[in-house]
Scaffold this motif. Structure first.
Motif, mmCIF file in Angstrom:
data_model
loop_
_atom_site.group_PDB
_atom_site.id
_atom_site.type_symbol
_atom_site.label_atom_id
_atom_site.label_comp_id
_atom_site.label_asym_id
_atom_site.label_seq_id
_atom_site.Cartn_x
_atom_site.Cartn_y
_atom_site.Cartn_z
ATOM 1 N N THR A 80 34.977 73.480 77.775
ATOM 2 C CA THR A 80 36.348 73.000 77.935
ATOM 3 C C THR A 80 37.024 73.613 79.144
ATOM 4 O OG1 THR A 80 37.270 74.743 76.519
ATOM 5 C CG2 THR A 80 36.617 72.686 75.449
ATOM 6 N N LEU A 81 37.939 72.844 79.695
ATOM 7 C CA LEU A 81 38.818 73.326 80.760
ATOM 8 C C LEU A 81 40.185 72.700 80.530
ATOM 9 C CD1 LEU A 81 38.094 73.657 84.541
ATOM 10 C CD2 LEU A 81 40.172 72.517 83.764
ATOM 11 N N ARG A 82 41.204 73.539 80.443
ATOM 12 C CA ARG A 82 42.568 73.068 80.253
ATOM 13 C C ARG A 82 43.446 73.659 81.357
ATOM 14 N NH1 ARG A 82 45.666 71.734 75.600
ATOM 15 N NH2 ARG A 82 44.042 72.536 74.224
ATOM 16 N N ASN A 83 44.184 72.803 82.040
ATOM 17 C CA ASN A 83 45.143 73.276 83.038
ATOM 18 C C ASN A 83 46.471 72.548 82.821
ATOM 19 O OD1 ASN A 83 45.226 74.944 85.757
ATOM 20 N ND2 ASN A 83 46.471 73.113 86.064
ATOM 21 N N THR A 84 47.517 73.335 82.612
ATOM 22 C CA THR A 84 48.845 72.777 82.365
ATOM 23 C C THR A 84 49.844 73.383 83.333
ATOM 24 O OG1 THR A 84 48.355 72.499 80.000
ATOM 25 C CG2 THR A 84 50.675 72.449 80.670
ATOM 26 N N THR A 85 50.475 72.537 84.112
ATOM 27 C CA THR A 85 51.504 72.962 85.059
ATOM 28 C C THR A 85 52.861 72.559 84.507
ATOM 29 O OG1 THR A 85 49.982 72.666 86.914
ATOM 30 C CG2 THR A 85 52.326 72.799 87.436
ATOM 31 N N SER A 135 55.910 68.500 82.779
ATOM 32 C CA SER A 135 54.591 69.121 82.661
ATOM 33 C C SER A 135 53.505 68.113 83.010
ATOM 34 C CB SER A 135 54.359 69.658 81.244
ATOM 35 O OG SER A 135 54.207 68.613 80.315
ATOM 36 N N LEU A 136 52.424 68.632 83.527
ATOM 37 C CA LEU A 136 51.225 67.853 83.825
ATOM 38 C C LEU A 136 50.042 68.632 83.282
ATOM 39 C CD1 LEU A 136 49.603 65.580 85.210
ATOM 40 C CD2 LEU A 136 49.686 66.953 87.312
ATOM 41 N N SER A 137 49.298 68.005 82.374
ATOM 42 C CA SER A 137 48.218 68.704 81.691
ATOM 43 C C SER A 137 46.916 67.927 81.807
ATOM 44 C CB SER A 137 48.568 68.900 80.209
ATOM 45 O OG SER A 137 47.519 69.542 79.519
ATOM 46 N N PHE A 138 45.839 68.659 82.103
ATOM 47 C CA PHE A 138 44.482 68.107 82.122
ATOM 48 C C PHE A 138 43.644 68.866 81.102
ATOM 49 C CE2 PHE A 138 46.107 67.581 86.453
ATOM 50 C CZ PHE A 138 45.933 66.214 86.643
ATOM 51 N N PHE A 139 42.947 68.112 80.268
ATOM 52 C CA PHE A 139 42.040 68.723 79.288
ATOM 53 C C PHE A 139 40.677 68.056 79.438
ATOM 54 C CE2 PHE A 139 40.019 68.979 75.086
ATOM 55 C CZ PHE A 139 40.038 70.351 74.891
ATOM 56 N N ASP A 140 39.722 68.829 79.900
ATOM 57 C CA ASP A 140 38.366 68.335 80.153
ATOM 58 C C ASP A 140 37.436 68.975 79.126
ATOM 59 O OD1 ASP A 140 35.841 67.711 81.163
ATOM 60 O OD2 ASP A 140 36.547 67.735 83.221
ATOM 61 N N ARG A 141 36.714 68.146 78.392
ATOM 62 C CA ARG A 141 35.864 68.672 77.331
ATOM 63 C C ARG A 141 34.554 67.915 77.252
ATOM 64 N NH1 ARG A 141 37.276 68.382 70.825
ATOM 65 N NH2 ARG A 141 35.498 69.592 70.069
ATOM 66 N N LYS A 142 33.476 68.668 77.028
ATOM 67 C CA LYS A 142 32.160 68.072 76.814
ATOM 68 C C LYS A 142 31.573 68.648 75.529
ATOM 69 C CE LYS A 142 27.549 67.424 78.792
ATOM 70 N NZ LYS A 142 26.642 67.725 79.936
#
Length: 653
Positions: free
Chosen positions: A275-280, A299-306
């Protein structure tokens, strides 16, 4: 029309109940009641807020951080009326249930930002560390008027600390017997027109197999969080905040031979999460001379998961943006807040695009809080949401009108009451607790479904008194009722799984009873009991919802000398409950003990014995069935890791 009639019926029949506050028991109680609540957005203290809000303060958060510094699961697991439901036997993924309802019905917020839903929901509470939290605010029951879709069961808002001129510098090192190491720190300070806050946390977990079945109860994992926030104060009434939270994690559970790198023809199973989560986040807050204020949040959030298991991968990127602008009018006898917000959510599946989905919500809201008298306060709110959601099969627009009312009555210094209720909705999604347990295998894209809608409310009564000169007691009795129409239900057609809207509702009702005794500010005894009757009316036989025990009991005894030492003994009883296949599981007890000693005022050591009676599911039944190559897993209904010990040191400068 039925939901409006049910709403009116509920409001008329429970108006005799609600929450009570005592204004003058003692100085410590007075200080607690001066806590400013952020979740209601009115900048009122908890004592003067008609909406029923439960708070977990910094002191209790610190105790729970001693038990599990890596995430907030322990904070919520031991709260009355809330449970943390583990969704994977090998990786420990989990979600929050409030008043017996599935985790998708609870809105999770960090400082008011809703970036933890949909694809991120199965891991959200595992990626929120408690080290920088000032308080946790819990609103049980419908809260959609201010927060929109998803707040059917309630809202949990994790409120971060903000910089002070004195500054704060806290560090923690923790080690457990199951191979978990935590290294973390939080620093903040305000200096002139600038301020900063910085959280850093590293968690390292070794794979752990408590029952020697060759499958992990705790996965091998590593994750870290970096969360810097910068503040600018051009004058005393204006604040700019810019923050960025970055979390990266890897978890690998399953066959211990595979985790250790010794896979062979007889040992092949694993479950891996990357996982990778980045929230600005950006926030602007301006207070006018007339006590009015304007706030803008973005807010701008990206959640990348495998997710990977043998011969199967599921991965995607969830993008979420949240924009909110509100204006608060403060007067001596009333407060009005109005605003608009936009929410965009987009899930893109990798490799294939069968489950791609997106939604866009435009909402407007207004809330009026009126001090009718010193002892009667009324709050009414109204929200309008237009939602467009779509995927490869269909696109749909829905418009929602969401009223909400609440009232606070102070009968005396010892008695008062609160009552509240409203409507809510939840945009349909394939990301639920049930599909999380199967890694979304064979789940088909939504087709022809509509949003779930709800009506419900809470009411409680609270009494506080001095039993003796040095002994105080408070009692809180709360009732709740929620009905969800058109609930989204998972069905099967051979190997394919798909969702439909059921024709009959889900109804959950019950009550919570809480006692608190304080003797000379040193001894504190907490007793909490929850009764929950949660039923799926669309089922023909066993209508009980899975993982909802009818009876739960929470007990905690704390002995503390401030800035010296602290001891705590806790016990929890969980009644029988059903799992997805309708099988009923036995009841169980669990106990814990913690101790902390402060040395030299700034340095402390702590130790925690969690679940020292070693309650775990493998003592009742095998959690893993079948071969090591093609195992099947039982639904998780209690602890899997059993008795754990952890301890460490903290430094406060």
């Amino acid at each position: 029309m039925k939901k409006y009639l049910l709403f009116l019926f509920f409001m008329l029949n429970v108006s005799a109940f609600a929450q009570v506050e005592n204004d003058t028991i003692n100085e410590k109680t007075e200080e607690l009641e001066e806590i400013t609540i952020q979740s209601t957005r009115t900048s009122r203290t908890i004592r003067n807020t008609p909406t029923r809000v439960e708070t977990i303060d910094a002191e209790e958060l610190e105790e729970k951080a001693n038990m599990k510094p890596s995430n907030v699961s322990m904070v919520l697991h031991e709260s009355t009326g809330i449970s943390v439901q583990q969704t994977s036997a090998t990786s420990g993924n989990a979600s929050i249930r409030v008043q017996g309802l599935d985790g998708r019905y609870t809105q999770l917020l960090k400082d008011g930002y809703p970036n933890f839903g949909n694809f991120a929901s199965g891991l959200s509470i595992l990626e929120i560390p408690p080290l920088d939290l000032k308080q946790v605010e819990i609103v049980k029951g419908p809260a959609s008027t201010l927060f929109g879709g998803g707040a059917i069961a309630g809202v949990v808002n994790f409120v971060s600390k903000t910089p002070t001129e004195k500054g704060e510098y806290n560090f923690i090192i923790n080690q457990s017997n199951i191979g978990l190491t935590n290294l973390g720190g939080y620093i903040s300070r305000k200096h002139g027109k600038f301020g900063y806050a910085f959280l850093a946390l590293l968690n390292l977990q070794q794979a752990y197999d408590v029952d020697d079945d060759d499958f992990s109860e705790a996965p091998k994992s590593n994750n870290f969080t970096l969360n810097p926030r910068l503040y600018f104060y051009p004058n005393e009434k204006t604040t700019f905040m810019f923050g960025n939270s970055f979390t990266m994690g890897n978890m690998k559970g399953g066959d211990m031979h595979v985790i250790d790198g010794n896979a062979d023809a007889f040992h092949t199973y694993f479950e891996k999460n990357e996982t990778l989560r980045n929230t600005t986040t950006f926030e602007f807050d301006h207070k006018a001379e007339n006590r009015n204020s304007f706030k803008f949040k973005q807010s701008l959030s990206f959640f990348d998961r495998k997710i990977s298991i043998p011969a199967y991968d599921f991965s995607g990127l969830n993008t979420n943006t949240y924009t909110d602008a509100s204006y608060l009018i403060n007067r001596d006898k009333y407060t009005i807040i109005g605003g608009v917000n936009l929410v965009y959510d987009n899930f893109k599946q990798r490799t294939v695009s069968n489950l791609d989905a997106k939604s866009f919500t435009a909402g407007a809201y207004v809330q009026h809080t009126w001090d009718v008298t010193e002892n009667i306060k009324l709050e009414s709110g109204l929200r309008f949401d237009n939602v467009r959601y779509s995927n490869i099969n269909f696109s749909k627009d829905q418009f929602f009108v969401l009223p909400r009312v609440s009232a606070l009555f102070k009968f005396s210094n010892a008695w008062s009451s609160r009552i509240g209720g409203g409507l809510g909705y939840k945009v349909p999604t394939i990301f639920t607790e049930q599909t999380e347990t199967i890694q979304y295998q064979n789940v088909q894209a939504l087709s022809g479904v509509v949003a779930e809608e709800s009506v419900g409310g809470t009411a409680d009564v609270n009494f506080r008194t001095n039993i003796a000169e040095n002994l105080t007691m408070s009692v809180n009795q709360m009732f709740f009722l929620t009905s969800i129409s058109k609930p989204l239900v998972l069905q099967s057609d051979g190997d394919d799984l798909f969702f439909i809207n059921a024709s009959d509702p889900i109804i959950t009702s019950g009550f919570e009873t809480n006692f608190k005794f304080i003797y000379e500010e040193d001894f504190k005894l907490f007793i909490g009991y929850t009764f929950t009757d949660a039923r799926a009316k669309y089922l023909t036989e066993n209508q009980f919802l899975p993982f909802v025990p009818k009876n739960k009991l929470n007990l905690a005894l704390i002995y503390e000398k401030e800035n010296n030492f602290k001891f705590g003994l806790e016990g929890y009883y969980t009644d029988r409950q059903f799992v997805y296949d309708g099988d009923e599981k036995p009841d169980f007890w669990e106990f814990g003990f913690m101790a902390e000693k402060t040395l030299f005022k700034k340095f402390s050591v702590f130790i925690n014995f969690e679940n020292f009676t070693d309650t775990r599911q493998s003592r009742y039944e095998p959690v893993v069935q079948g071969s090591h190559n093609a195992p099947t897993f039982e639904d998780i209904w209690t602890h899997t890791e059993g008795f754990t010990i952890n301890g460490g040191v903290k430094l406060k400068l």
